[in-house]
Design an enzyme around this catalytic site. Structure first.
Site, short mmCIF file in Angstrom:
data_model
loop_
_atom_site.label_atom_id
_atom_site.label_comp_id
_atom_site.label_asym_id
_atom_site.label_seq_id
_atom_site.Cartn_x
_atom_site.Cartn_y
_atom_site.Cartn_z
N GLN A 98 0.83 -1.19 0.11
CA GLN A 98 0.09 -0.16 -0.14
C GLN A 98 0.93 1.26 0.10
O GLN A 98 0.84 2.55 -0.85
CB GLN A 98 -1.11 0.05 1.32
N ALA B 214 -5.44 5.45 -0.81
CA ALA B 214 -5.26 5.69 0.69
C ALA B 214 -3.91 5.37 1.12
O ALA B 214 -3.04 4.94 0.69
CB ALA B 214 -6.08 4.42 1.34
N SER C 236 -5.88 1.95 4.30
CA SER C 236 -6.47 1.17 3.00
C SER C 236 -7.36 0.03 3.52
O SER C 236 -6.85 -0.90 4.46
CB SER C 236 -5.61 0.89 2.01
N HIS D 241 -8.25 -2.45 1.95
CA HIS D 241 -7.44 -3.52 1.59
C HIS D 241 -6.23 -4.13 2.33
O HIS D 241 -6.18 -5.22 2.53
CB HIS D 241 -6.57 -3.20 0.10
N ASP E 279 -11.55 -4.92 -5.16
CA ASP E 279 -11.99 -4.22 -6.36
C ASP E 279 -12.40 -4.99 -7.31
O ASP E 279 -11.77 -6.01 -7.76
CB ASP E 279 -10.72 -3.55 -6.86
N GLU F 207 -15.83 5.55 -5.96
CA GLU F 207 -15.04 4.09 -6.56
C GLU F 207 -16.13 3.00 -6.58
O GLU F 207 -16.58 2.43 -5.76
CB GLU F 207 -14.21 3.66 -5.39
N TRP G 228 -16.03 0.24 -7.86
CA TRP G 228 -15.49 -1.00 -8.12
C TRP G 228 -14.99 -1.64 -6.65
O TRP G 228 -14.89 -2.58 -6.48
CB TRP G 228 -14.18 -1.00 -8.89
N HIS G 229 -14.98 -0.92 -5.77
CA HIS G 229 -14.47 -0.96 -4.51
C HIS G 229 -15.55 -1.49 -3.34
O HIS G 229 -16.68 -0.63 -2.91
CB HIS G 229 -13.60 -0.01 -3.84
ZN LIG Z 1 -10.11 -0.81 -3.70
#
Ligand SMILES: [Zn+2]
Length: 387
Positions: free
Chosen positions: A280, A300, A305, A307, A314, A360, A362-363
């Protein structure tokens, strides 16, 4: 006297016959020798490469598995009895798998032309790197976090990289570094990069920065001011295919959701999942290098994040991310169904002020079915729910 003469005459006749037969024999022998030596060339056969007459030909060729050694490609022209017979040549196809010397025999009737091809690697290896890298001031630095790779164009192997130059992360500045590599054939490559030590993350007053105390909770909320403890990582990651990992509970929910999407006739591609804090950091700093002002809006900062939680995905319909994913069947399906499996869209279009992130589409973040259902039905984000 007469008798002697007759005898001599007789002798001369016999002698002449011997001389004649011997001469004929010699002519035949010489003829045979001459035919053996010159007979073939006498029938006029020539092979030329690029207009130059050749008996055989040797050439160094750069490696690829698809070397074209057809007579046309190597400019081989074969003439027999003044007729171009190049298109009548036969030769055995060979498979080029490695650096080696290959001999290709082009044959026309009893004539053969040999082409010796030395397949070599003369190309420099490829170093995949940016020109500039940003590193946060006062952080530990190791070249491996730059994620620079070098590959041998010959067999695609990853090559060792060496770095020359020093980076002092406790002093702001630009540090020149030379990245070098060498492939198995000894071809060298090197490039110069700059490591810029700077304040990459927005400087916020210490008072507004919190470190979350419950990073292991499935419904933990992290954002720009609520960070994960430094060095924290989930301990129950499981693979969800490829290089993708999620925490066990999120992985189950992901697999169930994907199974249903397939039944519904969709092909959802997972583009990103768990990321380490180090990755990240690299990702964020790379965005920062391109666009320092806006980077925090679309990436981020490390420790913030979702993630890094192992609870975010995503998704797309191919390998790239699209902010108009919601116009596509995949986006529409995710919006209608993701919450049923415990996933929420973290950064919706109408909540950019709240989340601090661009839209976003997709997130998606796993929070469990109950909370996901509540948040989705009430159209509120995790931040609004907690903070
Ligand atoms: Zn993402």
């Amino acid at each position: 006297m007469k008798r002697i003469k007759r005898i001599r005459k007789k002798y001369n006749k016999k002698n002449l016959a011997i001389v004649l037969s011997a001469t004929i024999l010699i002519i035949i022998i010489i003829g045979a020798i001459m035919y053996t030596i010159f007979g073939k060339s006498a029938s006029s056969y020539t092979s030329t490469i690029d207009g130059v007459e050749m008996k055989s030909f040797t050439q160094e060729v750069e490696f690829t598995t698809e070397i074209d050694y057809s007579p046309t490609k190597i400019q081989l022209i074969v003439m027999h009895e003044d007729i171009d017979v190049s298109d009548k040549l036969t030769y055995k196809e060979i498979e080029i798998k490695e650096l080696d010397t290959y001999v290709i025999a082009y044959t026309y009737k009893e004539y053969t032309f040999e082409y010796t091809m030395k397949v070599v690697d003369m190309m420099k290896p490829v170093i995949d790197a940016q020109e500039e890298y940003y590193i946060e001031l006062n952080t530990t630095f190791d070249f491996s976090i730059l994620n620079i790779h070098a590959t041998d164009n010959y067999d695609g192997t990853t090559l060792d990289i060496s770095y020359s130059g020093d980076v002092n992360t406790s002093t702001k500045g630009s540090y020149p570094i030379t990245v070098s590599t060498k492939d198995s054939s000894g071809n060298k490559a090197s490039i110069d990069i700059q490591i810029i030590v700077s304040n990459t993350t927005p400087e916020l007053p210490a008072a507004v920065i919190h470190t979350v105390s419950n990073p292991d909770d499935i419904n933990v909320c992290i954002d720009k001011t609520h960070l994960l403890p430094d060095g924290w990582a989930p301990n129950d990651l499981v693979s969800v295919g490829g290089n993708h990992y999620l925490r066990a509970q999120a992985a189950d929910a992901y697999n169930n959701m994907m199974a249903q999407s397939v039944l519904d006739g969709l092909h959802i591609v997972l583009v990103s999942s768990y990321r380490t804090q180090a990755y990240q950091t690299t990702l964020y700093n790379n965005y920062f290098a391109i666009d320092p002002e806006n980077a925090p809006f679309y990436s981020a900062i490390p420790r913030s994040s979702e993630h890094e939680l192992g609870l975010a995905i995503d998704v797309s319909y191919d390998n790239y991310l699209y902010d108009d994913l919601d116009d596509h069947a995949v986006g529409k399906w995710m919006i209608a169904n993701a919450y049923k499996y415990g996933w929420i869209m973290s950064y919706p279009e109408d909540k950019t002020e709240v989340t601090g992130y661009m839209y976003e589409a997709w997130h998606f973040r796993y929070v469990g079915v109950e909370l996901a259902t509540y948040l989705t039905q009430n159209k509120i984000t995790l931040q609004e729910y907690y903070y």
